[in-house]
Design a protein around this motif. Structure first.
Motif, PDB file in Angstrom:
ATOM      1  N   TYR A 276      44.210  43.419  36.418  1.00  0.00           N
ATOM      2  CA  TYR A 276      45.049  44.571  36.121  1.00  0.00           C
ATOM      3  C   TYR A 276      45.766  44.387  34.777  1.00  0.00           C
ATOM      4  O   TYR A 276      45.966  43.262  34.320  1.00  0.00           O
ATOM      5  N   GLY A 277      46.197  45.488  34.202  1.00  0.00           N
ATOM      6  CA  GLY A 277      46.978  45.422  32.974  1.00  0.00           C
ATOM      7  C   GLY A 277      46.802  46.682  32.158  1.00  0.00           C
ATOM      8  O   GLY A 277      45.814  47.408  32.315  1.00  0.00           O
ATOM      9  N   LYS A 278      47.764  46.942  31.259  1.00  0.00           N
ATOM     10  CA  LYS A 278      47.671  48.111  30.397  1.00  0.00           C
ATOM     11  C   LYS A 278      46.494  47.990  29.435  1.00  0.00           C
ATOM     12  O   LYS A 278      45.952  46.907  29.223  1.00  0.00           O
ATOM     13  N   THR A 279      46.115  49.116  28.858  1.00  0.00           N
ATOM     14  CA  THR A 279      45.052  49.133  27.859  1.00  0.00           C
ATOM     15  C   THR A 279      45.411  48.223  26.689  1.00  0.00           C
ATOM     16  O   THR A 279      46.555  48.182  26.248  1.00  0.00           O
ATOM     17  N   GLY A 280      44.409  47.466  26.204  1.00  0.00           N
ATOM     18  CA  GLY A 280      44.624  46.638  25.030  1.00  0.00           C
ATOM     19  C   GLY A 280      45.295  45.319  25.302  1.00  0.00           C
ATOM     20  O   GLY A 280      45.844  44.703  24.388  1.00  0.00           O
ATOM     21  N   THR A 281      45.254  44.843  26.567  1.00  0.00           N
ATOM     22  CA  THR A 281      45.876  43.550  26.883  1.00  0.00           C
ATOM     23  C   THR A 281      44.845  42.434  27.028  1.00  0.00           C
ATOM     24  O   THR A 281      45.177  41.338  27.462  1.00  0.00           O
ATOM     25  N   GLY A 282      43.587  42.721  26.682  1.00  0.00           N
ATOM     26  CA  GLY A 282      42.571  41.669  26.647  1.00  0.00           C
ATOM     27  C   GLY A 282      41.775  41.494  27.924  1.00  0.00           C
ATOM     28  O   GLY A 282      41.032  40.516  28.060  1.00  0.00           O
ATOM     29  N   LYS A 283      41.874  42.430  28.848  1.00  0.00           N
ATOM     30  CA  LYS A 283      41.172  42.299  30.137  1.00  0.00           C
ATOM     31  C   LYS A 283      39.658  42.261  29.956  1.00  0.00           C
ATOM     32  O   LYS A 283      38.974  41.349  30.451  1.00  0.00           O
ATOM     33  N   SER A 284      39.123  43.270  29.268  1.00  0.00           N
ATOM     34  CA  SER A 284      37.674  43.351  29.060  1.00  0.00           C
ATOM     35  C   SER A 284      37.189  42.214  28.173  1.00  0.00           C
ATOM     36  O   SER A 284      36.153  41.594  28.436  1.00  0.00           O
TER      37      SER A 284
ATOM     38  N   ILE B 263      33.750  41.390  39.027  1.00  0.00           N
ATOM     39  CA  ILE B 263      35.025  41.398  38.301  1.00  0.00           C
ATOM     40  C   ILE B 263      35.385  42.865  38.072  1.00  0.00           C
ATOM     41  O   ILE B 263      34.728  43.553  37.290  1.00  0.00           O
ATOM     42  N   GLY B 264      36.383  43.351  38.791  1.00  0.00           N
ATOM     43  CA  GLY B 264      36.842  44.722  38.622  1.00  0.00           C
ATOM     44  C   GLY B 264      38.042  44.761  37.687  1.00  0.00           C
ATOM     45  O   GLY B 264      38.957  43.945  37.820  1.00  0.00           O
ATOM     46  N   ILE B 265      38.040  45.685  36.729  1.00  0.00           N
ATOM     47  CA  ILE B 265      39.112  45.792  35.743  1.00  0.00           C
ATOM     48  C   ILE B 265      39.751  47.170  35.862  1.00  0.00           C
ATOM     49  O   ILE B 265      39.047  48.190  35.876  1.00  0.00           O
ATOM     50  N   SER B 266      41.080  47.209  35.960  1.00  0.00           N
ATOM     51  CA  SER B 266      41.761  48.492  36.119  1.00  0.00           C
ATOM     52  C   SER B 266      43.089  48.499  35.385  1.00  0.00           C
ATOM     53  O   SER B 266      43.777  47.476  35.295  1.00  0.00           O
ATOM     54  N   ASN B 267      43.462  49.670  34.850  1.00  0.00           N
ATOM     55  CA  ASN B 267      44.784  49.849  34.264  1.00  0.00           C
ATOM     56  C   ASN B 267      45.836  50.121  35.336  1.00  0.00           C
ATOM     57  O   ASN B 267      47.027  50.060  35.066  1.00  0.00           O
ATOM     58  N   LYS B 268      45.395  50.445  36.555  1.00  0.00           N
ATOM     59  CA  LYS B 268      46.304  50.825  37.639  1.00  0.00           C
ATOM     60  C   LYS B 268      46.629  49.607  38.495  1.00  0.00           C
ATOM     61  O   LYS B 268      45.774  49.094  39.222  1.00  0.00           O
ATOM     62  N   VAL B 269      47.878  49.183  38.445  1.00  0.00           N
ATOM     63  CA  VAL B 269      48.290  47.993  39.183  1.00  0.00           C
ATOM     64  C   VAL B 269      48.176  48.215  40.693  1.00  0.00           C
ATOM     65  O   VAL B 269      47.940  47.271  41.455  1.00  0.00           O
ATOM     66  N   ARG B 270      48.296  49.450  41.142  1.00  0.00           N
ATOM     67  CA  ARG B 270      48.221  49.739  42.569  1.00  0.00           C
ATOM     68  C   ARG B 270      46.821  50.182  43.008  1.00  0.00           C
ATOM     69  O   ARG B 270      46.649  50.756  44.079  1.00  0.00           O
ATOM     70  N   TYR B 271      45.826  49.914  42.175  1.00  0.00           N
ATOM     71  CA  TYR B 271      44.467  50.374  42.497  1.00  0.00           C
ATOM     72  C   TYR B 271      44.004  49.876  43.860  1.00  0.00           C
ATOM     73  O   TYR B 271      43.393  50.619  44.633  1.00  0.00           O
ATOM     74  N   LYS B 272      44.313  48.630  44.197  1.00  0.00           N
ATOM     75  CA  LYS B 272      43.834  48.046  45.455  1.00  0.00           C
ATOM     76  C   LYS B 272      44.289  48.845  46.668  1.00  0.00           C
ATOM     77  O   LYS B 272      43.573  48.926  47.673  1.00  0.00           O
TER      78      LYS B 272
ATOM     79  N   VAL C 276      47.130  39.716  36.681  1.00  0.00           N
ATOM     80  CA  VAL C 276      47.761  40.773  35.885  1.00  0.00           C
ATOM     81  C   VAL C 276      47.915  40.285  34.449  1.00  0.00           C
ATOM     82  O   VAL C 276      48.451  39.196  34.214  1.00  0.00           O
ATOM     83  N   PHE C 277      47.420  41.076  33.500  1.00  0.00           N
ATOM     84  CA  PHE C 277      47.551  40.775  32.070  1.00  0.00           C
ATOM     85  C   PHE C 277      48.758  41.541  31.533  1.00  0.00           C
ATOM     86  O   PHE C 277      48.771  42.773  31.560  1.00  0.00           O
ATOM     87  N   SER C 278      49.754  40.830  31.043  1.00  0.00           N
ATOM     88  CA  SER C 278      50.954  41.482  30.509  1.00  0.00           C
ATOM     89  C   SER C 278      50.714  41.928  29.067  1.00  0.00           C
ATOM     90  O   SER C 278      49.835  41.391  28.375  1.00  0.00           O
ATOM     91  N   PRO C 279      51.490  42.903  28.584  1.00  0.00           N
ATOM     92  CA  PRO C 279      51.331  43.340  27.186  1.00  0.00           C
ATOM     93  C   PRO C 279      51.624  42.194  26.220  1.00  0.00           C
ATOM     94  O   PRO C 279      52.405  41.291  26.523  1.00  0.00           O
TER      95      PRO C 279
END
Length: 399
Positions: free
Chosen positions: A61-69, A185-194, A211-214
């Motif tokens: 999880y994490g906002k866009t541009g935090t390095g998840k992908s 490996i599932g990647i989502s911007n929504k912390v409550r996706y689960k 969770v990837f922080s900004p």
């Protein structure tokens, strides 16, 4: 026409290797800044795959541009190399669920990426097969070619049917795979996706969650410095990278946007025929990035969401204050007039409220519930985060 003018020539070269500033570029490990802990966590989760065993499934999880992908792609590439050294084989497939949002599209994409028709004698056509047949061919490919398949589902919350998560996470248990195994490996911007998932999927899929922080300003500055060799020497003014880092950290902590701003600044310097990238170029690039980002977001929104945004922007301009609060009923009244202007039927107030909530989730507007007074109930105030002119330009650009 005369050949004397070379429209592709340029006296002042700004970029040495512009690819380093592209979103699609996958940097070396020493260029991935501030994500050492996250990379270690991901590596530990999928480490069994390098020995030919079943890896842990992961949700990131994490906002866009935090390095998840970026981190997911990098660590799975490393896993391929480590597995090969151990005498095992890993196949990796990456699916952008925003682009391939149906179960059939996603499975077809995975099969296509993992297949080697000359080896498997299996074909994966772009269309024409049932979902179940795509799955059958996928299992055949994975069993034939790999010890482990790692599937990255980026923006997994955009998939229309989460049955694919059940199919992938239980492929071995259900007997679909007999010679190999699979990890997700599932990647989502929504912390409550689960929370939206079926209980059965939660139990089999959500083995590890990270969770990837900004990024902060220092990390963004290091990221930009690590990519500065995209430019020729002495092209960047000393203040440029600190300025871009401060802008990005203050507004979003999004490294992807910071890199975009730096690239835009270089392009603006080129277009102007300048020898250097200056702070003025950064200011212009920031405006361009805002419009580009919003245009991308808005272009993916339904037409009525664009009209609601336009109504918000026009009302904000009328107030003469970019931070002016706009009541939902005021937005709705102007939205209906814009629908009449375009000759389209308007939605009901309840649906427009839903659209405004969706726009808040996308960080395009802020919302705050207010108390109107005793016996008068509550109402919602809406504020644009970006300049109304930028919003209107983005709406027009996305049409």
């Amino acid at each position: 026409m005369s050949d004397s003018v070379n429209y592709f020539g340029s006296e002042n070269e700004i970029f040495r290797n512009k690819e380093l500033l592209q979103v699609s570029h996958l940097p070396d490990g020493d260029r991935i800044i501030g994500r050492e802990d996250e990379l270690t966590q991901l590596a530990n989760a999928i480490k069994p795959a390098t020995r030919g065993n079943t890896p842990n499934n992961v949700l990131v999880y994490g906002k866009t541009g935090t390095g998840k992908s970026l981190c997911s792609k990098f660590i799975t590439n490393q896993a391929i190399n480590q597995a090969s050294a151990n005498g095992n084989s890993i196949g990796v497939a990456y699916v952008d669920c925003l682009q391939e949002s149906t179960e059939t599209q996603a499975v077809q994409s995975i099969g296509h990426q993992l297949n080697e028709p000359t080896v498997t004698d299996v074909s994966i056509p772009h269309s024409g097969l049932s979902t179940s047949e795509y799955y059958r061919r996928l299992w055949e490919i994975v069993d034939d070619r790999f010890d482990v398949a790692l599937i990255i589902l980026d923006e997994v919350d955009k998939i229309e049917d989460d049955d694919i998560l059940m199919q992938l996470s239980r492929a071995v248990e259900s007997g679909k795979l007999t010679e190999s195994t699979v990890g997700v490996i599932g990647i989502s911007n929504k912390v409550r996706y689960k929370e939206s998932l079926d209980e059965r999927i939660k139990s089999s899929l959500c083995e590890r969650e990270y969770v990837f922080s900004p990024y902060d300003a220092t990390q963004i500055r290091e990221i930009l410095n690590s990519r500065s060799d995209a430019f020729h020497e002495d092209v960047l003014d000393d203040a440029v990278i600190p300025q871009v880092a401060a802008l990005a950290a203050r507004e979003h902590g999004d490294a992807r946007k910071a890199i975009d701003i730096l690239r835009f600044a270089g392009e603006i310097a080129e277009e102007n025929g300048d020898n250097t990238v200056t702070e003025e170029c950064v200011e212009q690039a920031h405006e361009r990035e805002e419009t580009s980002r919003l245009a991308e977001l808005i272009s993916k929104s339904p037409s009525h969401a664009k009209l609601v945004l336009e109504a918000m922007a026009f009302l904000t301009q009328q107030e003469g204050d970019d931070d002016a609060p706009i009541k939902t009923n005021e937005v709705y009244d102007l939205y209906k007039r814009l629908c009449d202007r375009d000759g389209s039927d308007h939605l009901k107030l309840r649906r427009v409220r839903d659209i405004l909530s969706e726009l808040e989730f996308l960080s395009i507007i802020d919302q705050e519930r207010k108390w109107a007074g005793k016996g008068k109930g509550n109402y919602m105030e809406n504020r644009l985060i970006d300049d109304p002119e930028v919003i209107i330009a983005a709406c027009n650009e996305s049409e």
